[in-house]
Design a protein around this motif. Structure first.
Motif, PDB file in Angstrom:
ATOM      1  N   VAL A   1       0.844  -1.203   0.000  1.00  0.00           N
ATOM      2  CA  VAL A   1       0.000   0.000   0.000  1.00  0.00           C
ATOM      3  C   VAL A   1       0.876   1.249   0.000  1.00  0.00           C
ATOM      4  CG1 VAL A   1      -1.998  -1.021   1.170  1.00  0.00           C
ATOM      5  CG2 VAL A   1      -0.132  -0.079   2.537  1.00  0.00           C
TER       6      VAL A   1
ATOM      7  N   ILE B   1      -6.429   1.351   5.441  1.00  0.00           N
ATOM      8  CA  ILE B   1      -5.698   0.300   4.710  1.00  0.00           C
ATOM      9  C   ILE B   1      -6.573  -0.954   4.593  1.00  0.00           C
ATOM     10  CG2 ILE B   1      -3.719  -1.284   4.863  1.00  0.00           C
ATOM     11  CD1 ILE B   1      -2.122   1.089   6.064  1.00  0.00           C
TER      12      ILE B   1
ATOM     13  N   VAL C   1      -3.950   4.083  -1.405  1.00  0.00           N
ATOM     14  CA  VAL C   1      -4.932   4.236  -0.321  1.00  0.00           C
ATOM     15  C   VAL C   1      -5.210   5.723  -0.092  1.00  0.00           C
ATOM     16  CG1 VAL C   1      -5.455   3.734   2.104  1.00  0.00           C
ATOM     17  CG2 VAL C   1      -4.078   2.119   0.769  1.00  0.00           C
TER      18      VAL C   1
ATOM     19  N   THR D   1       2.239   8.449   2.913  1.00  0.00           N
ATOM     20  CA  THR D   1       1.996   7.072   3.366  1.00  0.00           C
ATOM     21  C   THR D   1       2.063   6.984   4.890  1.00  0.00           C
ATOM     22  OG1 THR D   1       3.022   6.322   1.331  1.00  0.00           O
ATOM     23  CG2 THR D   1       2.781   4.681   3.072  1.00  0.00           C
TER      24      THR D   1
END
Ligand code: SF4
Length: 453
Positions: A342, A392, A372, A384
């Motif tokens: 992710v 997530i 995401v 992130t």
């Protein structure tokens, strides 16, 4: 404890250190060095620099003990104190209109709401400080002890505007401390940061700040300009608008002017736009030479360039090895691995680009990079490191995540196995019914895991 002397509890003694050698133990108290009382980490750093240090310890039985130690200059004694600063942490006295802590929802872990603004943390951990609560005594000690680099959140060099942006009527006056620290006679190094707010300290104000800070060279070594982070929790706060494509282009243009000037006059680029500006402006990330050795990585400056360059040089090495090493080539040809990872929206396009290149190299690799969106803080938060476990889980549930989910280590709280919203790695595994592995931030680490090498 000796009367009137502040002792510092020793929490650890590093194995093989001088402290261990001379018999200092966990539970002892440090009382003084060379007859000087140690107020905090600034004093400790300074007084332990010499080759000969007389350390006054109080043992657990209360007995004072004077140790005469000879060591190399700058050699650490190897003592870890119960409190890293050796003093109380100082919180900030400001009410900045852009403060991210004020934009966090209620009910999160208490430590996340702590607003530090402590020059000792700047020296120790690289935190950025506003100088608004730096005492004159601290200022003099920094200069006398020659402690640097010091990282300063400047925001603007316009005193009235700084008062307004920091919600502190002394914030503008604190710029005098910046001038004092930047006096070339001190030989200190400082790094600056400007959090840019649209219509407030951008445009002509940004030009003024860059010009003033440029004049503080060479003490002011580098400067980063980052866009204000706007979460969805801004009710009752100062109205701030997000930067759009055109605004970001102008900011990059202004910064480029100073970079070119600095390169002509000093041979480096001095001021840097954080990666986010290029994403907002839809412009390519500049080459490595702009980043002057990546001194502002912590502010999101040059991370994408470094990541891409590391990846492509790693890929070149792998391609060369593929040609030269038949066993390695067979391994790559036979590799079958389906997995996922992710990222936040900021670096997604570049991570996807790297994943595609790697899958071209190893056709049996099926690596699904999942972008995401940050629903927790709001979709304008794109890094992130601020993704939560819930976002997530909800996003990965919609995908075929393969055999394992590779979770970037920077979504975890430092040294812990939970994310910002207290969801643990085990919670993610349970909800997604898939093993989760934490991957280190180096591209090499990820590539090795993906290729099984
Ligand atoms: S200095 Fe400003 S941005 Fe930093 S914690 Fe304090 S109020 Fe927030």
């Amino acid at each position: 404890m000796q009367k009137d002397i502040k002792g510092h509890l020793i929490k650890e003694v590093n194995p093989g250190s001088i402290a261990e050698e001379v018999g200092i133990e966990v539970g002892d108290y440090l009382l003084a060095i060379n007859d000087n009382e140690i107020k905090d980490i600034f004093d400790y750093q300074y007084f332990t620099e010499n080759e000969e240090v007389n350390v006054l310890i109080q043992k657990r039985d209360g007995e004072p003990w004077l140790l005469e130690i000879e060591k190399d200059e700058d050699e650490d004694l190897g003592i870890v104190f119960d409190n890293g600063l050796m003093d109380n942490y100082r919180s900030c006295h400001n009410k900045c209109i852009f403060c991210f802590i004020d934009q966090m929802p209620p009910g999160m872990r208490e430590t996340l709401y702590f607003k530090d603004d402590d020059s000792r943390l700047s020296f120790l951990q690289g935190n950025y400080v506003t100088l608004t609560n730096m005492s004159d005594e601290d200022l003099e000690r920094i200069i006398r002890y020659h402690l640097s680099p010091i990282n300063v959140s400047v925001q603007t060099t316009n005193p009235e505007l700084r008062n307004m942006m920091m919600g502190n009527r002394f914030a503008g006056d604190a710029l005098k401390k910046l001038h004092r620290l930047c006096d070339p006679a001190n030989g200190l190094e400082l790094n600056g940061q400007i959090v840019l707010c649209k219509g407030i300290n951008d445009g002509a104000e940004l030009r003024r700040s860059l010009s003033d800070l440029y004049a503080m060279r060479p003490s002011m070594v580098s400067l980063s300009v980052v866009p204000v982070g706007l979460s969805r929790f801004r009710e009752g706060l100062y109205p701030l608008e997000p930067f759009e494509k055109e605004d970001a282009g102008k900011v990059i243009e202004e910064i480029s002017y100073w970079q070119e000037k600095s390169y002509r006059e000093y041979g480096d680029h001095f001021v840097h736009a954080s990666d986010e500006w290029y994403m907002i402006a839809g412009l390519p990330i500049p080459g490595a030479e702009i980043y002057d050795g990546y001194g502002q990585l912590e502010n999101g400056v040059g991370m994408v360039r470094l990541m891409l360059d590391d990846f492509y040089s790693c890929l070149d090495r792998l391609k060369a090895r593929y040609k030269e090493d038949p066993e390695f080539a067979r391994h790559i040809d036979e590799r079958r691995f389906k997995c996922s990872s992710v990222t936040g929206r900021l670096i997604y396009p570049w991570v996807k680009e790297m994943a595609d290149k790697l899958m071209e190299f190893c056709p049996g690799l099926d690596f699904n990079v999942i972008e995401v969106v940050n629903h927790f803080f709001g979709e304008r938060i794109t890094v992130t490191g601020l993704l939560t476990g819930r976002d997530i889980i909800d996003r990965v549930k919609q995908e075929d995540a393969g055999e394992v989910l590779l979770l970037p280590g920077n979504v975890l709280r430092a040294g812990e196995n939970y994310l910002l919203d207290d969801i643990t790695v085990e919670d993610i595994e349970r909800e997604l019914q898939i093993p989760v592995e934490i991957i280190d931030s180096s591209e090499d680490g990820l590539v090795r895991r993906l290729l099984g090498i």
